[in-house]
Design a protein around this motif. Structure first.
Motif, mmCIF file in Angstrom:
data_model
loop_
_atom_site.group_PDB
_atom_site.id
_atom_site.type_symbol
_atom_site.label_atom_id
_atom_site.label_comp_id
_atom_site.label_asym_id
_atom_site.label_seq_id
_atom_site.Cartn_x
_atom_site.Cartn_y
_atom_site.Cartn_z
ATOM 1 N N SER A 2 0.829 -1.188 0.000
ATOM 2 C CA SER A 2 0.000 0.000 0.000
ATOM 3 C C SER A 2 0.869 1.245 0.000
ATOM 4 O O SER A 2 2.019 1.232 0.398
ATOM 5 N N ASP A 3 0.274 2.348 -0.470
ATOM 6 C CA ASP A 3 0.995 3.613 -0.535
ATOM 7 C C ASP A 3 1.339 4.071 0.869
ATOM 8 O O ASP A 3 0.452 4.367 1.670
ATOM 9 N N PRO A 4 2.650 4.184 1.229
ATOM 10 C CA PRO A 4 3.009 4.559 2.589
ATOM 11 C C PRO A 4 2.723 6.016 2.877
ATOM 12 O O PRO A 4 2.801 6.449 4.016
ATOM 13 N N LEU A 5 2.429 6.803 1.854
ATOM 14 C CA LEU A 5 2.227 8.224 2.059
ATOM 15 C C LEU A 5 0.785 8.580 2.375
ATOM 16 O O LEU A 5 0.495 9.682 2.789
ATOM 17 N N ARG A 6 -0.168 7.655 2.155
ATOM 18 C CA ARG A 6 -1.560 7.978 2.419
ATOM 19 C C ARG A 6 -2.299 6.831 3.093
ATOM 20 O O ARG A 6 -3.369 6.430 2.653
ATOM 21 N N PRO A 7 -1.733 6.279 4.155
ATOM 22 C CA PRO A 7 -2.447 5.220 4.851
ATOM 23 C C PRO A 7 -3.644 5.791 5.593
ATOM 24 O O PRO A 7 -3.676 6.968 5.945
ATOM 25 N N ARG A 8 -4.625 4.924 5.862
ATOM 26 C CA ARG A 8 -5.828 5.364 6.562
ATOM 27 C C ARG A 8 -5.491 6.010 7.908
ATOM 28 O O ARG A 8 -6.094 6.999 8.311
ATOM 29 N N ALA A 9 -4.511 5.440 8.593
ATOM 30 C CA ALA A 9 -4.158 5.936 9.921
ATOM 31 C C ALA A 9 -3.407 7.258 9.893
ATOM 32 O O ALA A 9 -3.177 7.858 10.932
ATOM 33 N N SER A 10 -3.014 7.744 8.712
ATOM 34 C CA SER A 10 -2.199 8.948 8.622
ATOM 35 C C SER A 10 -2.993 10.163 8.156
ATOM 36 O O SER A 10 -2.438 11.074 7.555
ATOM 37 N N LEU A 11 -4.280 10.161 8.453
ATOM 38 C CA LEU A 11 -5.133 11.266 8.020
ATOM 39 C C LEU A 11 -4.580 12.613 8.446
ATOM 40 O O LEU A 11 -4.583 13.576 7.679
ATOM 41 N N ARG A 12 -4.070 12.678 9.668
ATOM 42 C CA ARG A 12 -3.623 13.963 10.189
ATOM 43 C C ARG A 12 -2.306 14.438 9.612
ATOM 44 O O ARG A 12 -1.936 15.606 9.797
ATOM 45 N N THR A 13 -1.558 13.572 8.951
ATOM 46 C CA THR A 13 -0.273 13.981 8.384
ATOM 47 C C THR A 13 -0.207 13.805 6.873
ATOM 48 O O THR A 13 0.862 13.897 6.286
ATOM 49 N N GLY A 204 -0.788 24.607 6.128
ATOM 50 C CA GLY A 204 -1.520 24.340 7.354
ATOM 51 C C GLY A 204 -1.839 22.861 7.425
ATOM 52 O O GLY A 204 -2.319 22.274 6.455
ATOM 53 N N VAL A 205 -1.562 22.243 8.558
ATOM 54 C CA VAL A 205 -1.756 20.804 8.742
ATOM 55 C C VAL A 205 -2.785 20.575 9.845
ATOM 56 O O VAL A 205 -2.766 21.243 10.883
ATOM 57 N N ARG A 206 -3.678 19.622 9.598
ATOM 58 C CA ARG A 206 -4.745 19.325 10.558
ATOM 59 C C ARG A 206 -5.628 20.555 10.779
ATOM 60 O O ARG A 206 -5.940 20.958 11.883
ATOM 61 N N VAL A 207 -6.042 21.145 9.674
ATOM 62 C CA VAL A 207 -6.949 22.289 9.747
ATOM 63 C C VAL A 207 -8.326 21.833 10.226
ATOM 64 O O VAL A 207 -8.958 22.463 11.068
ATOM 65 N N PHE A 208 -8.789 20.706 9.672
ATOM 66 C CA PHE A 208 -10.121 20.199 9.990
ATOM 67 C C PHE A 208 -10.098 18.864 10.741
ATOM 68 O O PHE A 208 -11.040 18.545 11.465
ATOM 69 N N ALA A 209 -9.036 18.086 10.553
ATOM 70 C CA ALA A 209 -9.018 16.702 11.039
ATOM 71 C C ALA A 209 -9.248 16.592 12.539
ATOM 72 O O ALA A 209 -9.881 15.637 13.007
ATOM 73 N N ASP A 210 -8.734 17.552 13.316
ATOM 74 C CA ASP A 210 -8.900 17.484 14.766
ATOM 75 C C ASP A 210 -10.268 17.969 15.228
ATOM 76 O O ASP A 210 -10.633 17.794 16.393
ATOM 77 N N THR A 219 -17.766 6.339 9.909
ATOM 78 C CA THR A 219 -19.020 5.706 9.493
ATOM 79 C C THR A 219 -19.573 6.218 8.171
ATOM 80 O O THR A 219 -20.297 5.490 7.491
ATOM 81 N N GLU A 220 -19.241 7.438 7.801
ATOM 82 C CA GLU A 220 -19.766 7.988 6.555
ATOM 83 C C GLU A 220 -18.957 7.458 5.369
ATOM 84 O O GLU A 220 -17.735 7.632 5.315
ATOM 85 N N PRO A 221 -19.592 6.821 4.382
ATOM 86 C CA PRO A 221 -18.860 6.317 3.211
ATOM 87 C C PRO A 221 -18.138 7.447 2.480
ATOM 88 O O PRO A 221 -18.722 8.496 2.206
ATOM 89 N N GLY A 222 -16.857 7.232 2.210
ATOM 90 C CA GLY A 222 -16.067 8.206 1.466
ATOM 91 C C GLY A 222 -15.615 9.406 2.267
ATOM 92 O O GLY A 222 -14.974 10.304 1.719
ATOM 93 N N ALA A 223 -15.916 9.419 3.583
ATOM 94 C CA ALA A 223 -15.605 10.601 4.394
ATOM 95 C C ALA A 223 -14.100 10.836 4.506
ATOM 96 O O ALA A 223 -13.641 11.981 4.452
ATOM 97 N N ILE A 224 -13.326 9.768 4.661
ATOM 98 C CA ILE A 224 -11.881 9.937 4.823
ATOM 99 C C ILE A 224 -11.259 10.559 3.576
ATOM 100 O O ILE A 224 -10.490 11.520 3.650
ATOM 101 N N ASP A 225 -11.594 10.025 2.410
ATOM 102 C CA ASP A 225 -11.040 10.573 1.177
ATOM 103 C C ASP A 225 -11.470 12.019 0.970
ATOM 104 O O ASP A 225 -10.682 12.863 0.533
ATOM 105 N N ALA A 226 -12.737 12.308 1.281
ATOM 106 C CA ALA A 226 -13.235 13.671 1.118
ATOM 107 C C ALA A 226 -12.519 14.625 2.075
ATOM 108 O O ALA A 226 -12.183 15.764 1.703
ATOM 109 N N LEU A 227 -12.271 14.160 3.302
ATOM 110 C CA LEU A 227 -11.572 14.996 4.273
ATOM 111 C C LEU A 227 -10.115 15.197 3.871
ATOM 112 O O LEU A 227 -9.560 16.297 4.024
ATOM 113 N N LEU A 228 -9.479 14.162 3.343
ATOM 114 C CA LEU A 228 -8.119 14.302 2.829
ATOM 115 C C LEU A 228 -8.050 15.355 1.732
ATOM 116 O O LEU A 228 -7.149 16.196 1.697
#
Length: 254
Positions: A2-13, A204-210, A219-228
């Motif tokens: 998997s792409d190490p630059l955009r893992p699910r757990a790395s939303l904030r970075t 700016g990093v973590r403008v919205f994520a926090d 729980t929302e489908p596609g929410a992570i990608d949309a937030l990224l």
């Protein structure tokens, strides 16, 4: 893999990873004519290898300097599990005595992430990071943002503490604040330019994520990608730098 630059757990970075990938690709091409070429990277305060191991997986050689033996042990284990133990080296040290443990002027890129908040002299920390660069090199600087802390305290109902951050020279909300120091984008940029490097970009990093409830993202489908995508779109806009939890400055020499 998997792409190490955009893992699910790395939303904030995710923003930082995207900027780093592009910057190191440009630097590798400038050094060897190939964007996939190997670079020598120094990660000051790199801990257990959150950034170092994915960079090694991209083909770079990474030296991690950290004062914690436990963090360096975890780094060694993480690098071995990722199959990049031969590309990652951990040494015990800190930003103040950086050149007691690494070579001055020996690196194509230096990461200084989450360090300036804790050192006694941020200006010295930036100077040392820059002095570790080769004549043409890239600095990646990540530090806590003052405005993001103000917003977080205010939204939590701690209005007096939010106001205290604005007036405190270190950007702290009180004696119980776990972060010793926070910065504005202008302060970080000034530290870099005064040390002799040109600022290429500020994000700016973590403008919205926090601020977004975790249950919504999960729980929302596609929410992570949309937030990224939202984080990426806002990252370079100066209007959002003042409310970002962290600030990322990319600077280059040569």
């Amino acid at each position: 893999m998997s792409d190490p630059l955009r893992p699910r757990a790395s939303l904030r970075t995710a923003v930082v990873w995207e900027v780093l990938r592009d910057a190191l690709g440009r630097r590798a091409k400038a050094v060897g004519g190939d964007a996939a070429g190997e670079l020598e990277v120094l990660d000051t305060g790199g801990g257990s290898g959150y950034f170092a191991v994915p960079l090694a997986r991209l083909g770079h050689r990474v030296t991690v300097v950290d004062p914690s033996p436990n963090a360096l042990f975890a780094l060694e284990r993480r690098a071995a599990e990722a199959g990049v133990a031969d590309r990652v080296r951990g040494v015990q040290g800190d930003a103040h005595g950086l050149f007691d443990v690494v070579e001055r002027g020996g690196y194509d890129a230096v990461l200084c992430h989450g360090v300036l908040e804790y050192v006694d002299d941020p200006a010295e920390g930036v100077r040392n990071a820059i002095d570790a660069l080769r004549p043409a090199g890239t600095l990646s600087l990540l530090a806590a943002g003052q405005g993001g802390a103000v917003l977080a305290r205010a939204l939590a109902g701690h209005f007096t503490e939010a106001r205290q951050i604005l007036s405190d020279p270190a950007g702290r909300w009180g004696d119980g604040d776990p972060v010793p120091r926070r910065f504005t984008a202008d302060q970080l940029s000034e530290l870099v330019t005064e040390a002799g490097l040109a600022v290429s970009s500020v994000h700016g990093v973590r403008v919205f994520a926090d601020l977004v409830p975790g249950v919504l993202v999960d729980t929302e489908p596609g929410a992570i990608d949309a937030l990224l995508q939202l984080e990426a779109a806002a990252a370079e806009l100066p209007a959002f730098h003042s409310v970002a939890t962290q600030l990322h400055v990319l600077a280059e020499r040569g």
